[in-house]
Design an enzyme around this catalytic site. Structure first.
Site: not given
Ligand code: VGL
Ligand code: ZN
Length: 194
Positions: A16, A58, A60, A66, A77, A102, A109, A137, A141
């Site tokens: 990500d 990510d 979405h 989420s 995001h 994903k 989620e 992060a 993730c």
């Molecule tokens: C993530 C919060 C929401 C990540 C993804 O990639 O860590 N964190 N969606």
């Molecule tokens: Zn996300």
């Protein structure tokens, strides 16, 4: 210091590294962009060994569960086909990178790159046994991806100089690294890879 010799069936998993998770993005990880040049060095190393490079993203829909307005934790995001969902512009992904999207269904989620994706199948097909995980992060993730990988039987190295966390609470990243190690992951940094 333990050295790790990278071979052709090892995989670098870049989690990500997208605009929205970097400064200027909708869900910026503090200094999230600082890991980009480090990840580029890892990419060079893995490419030089003919190893596999995977980038998860990510991905979405606009109405994802989420997002705060749909009952989730996060601001909007990484909406599919927007700037925020693009990989960081300085990230030098190789031509043959395997991109794994994903959390692309409104109601589901998925923090882990394995959840609802073909990642495990693709890695198995390539006889991959060891994963080297970088990205964003650490406390979401990256952690979820590492935990799933361990459950699936992979040997997992977390690249500590190439991950960054959100730290909603100040120690979240530190605790996430401890949890990953307790679950069986190893920590490594660039100078250990040969
Ligand atoms: C993530 C919060 C929401 C990540 C993804 O990639 O860590 N964190 N969606
Ligand atoms: Zn996300």
């Amino acid at each position: 210091m333990e050295y790790v010799n990278i071979v052709g069936n090892d995989a670098l998993i870049i989690v990500d590294v997208q605009n929205d998770f970097c400064p200027g993005g909708a869900l910026a990880v503090p200094e999230g962009d600082k890991i980009v040049p480090v990840i580029n060095k890892y990419i060079e190393k893995f490419v030089s060994k003919n190893a596999i490079v995977v980038a998860t993203r990510d991905w979405h829909p606009k109405n994802h569960i989420s997002f705060k307005e749909y009952g989730g934790l996060w601001p909007v995001h990484c909406v599919q086909n927007t700037w925020g969902a693009e990989f960081h512009p300085m990230l030098k992904l190789p031509k043959n990178v395997i991109v794994i999207s994903k959390a692309f269904k409104p109601e589901i989620e998925a923090y882990s790159g394995f959840q609802g994706t073909e990642l495990d199948k693709i890695l198995r097909r390539n006889n991959v046994r060891r994963l080297f995980v970088a990205g964003l992060a650490t406390d979401y993730c990256v952690k979820a991806t590492v935990r799933d990988a361990l459950k699936l039987g992979y040997e997992v190295y977390v690249l500590v100089d190439a991950v960054k966390g959100v730290n909603l609470k100040p120690k979240d990243s530190e605790e996430a690294l401890n949890e990953m190690v307790n679950a069986g992951a190893r920590l490594a940094s660039f100078n250990q890879l040969v």
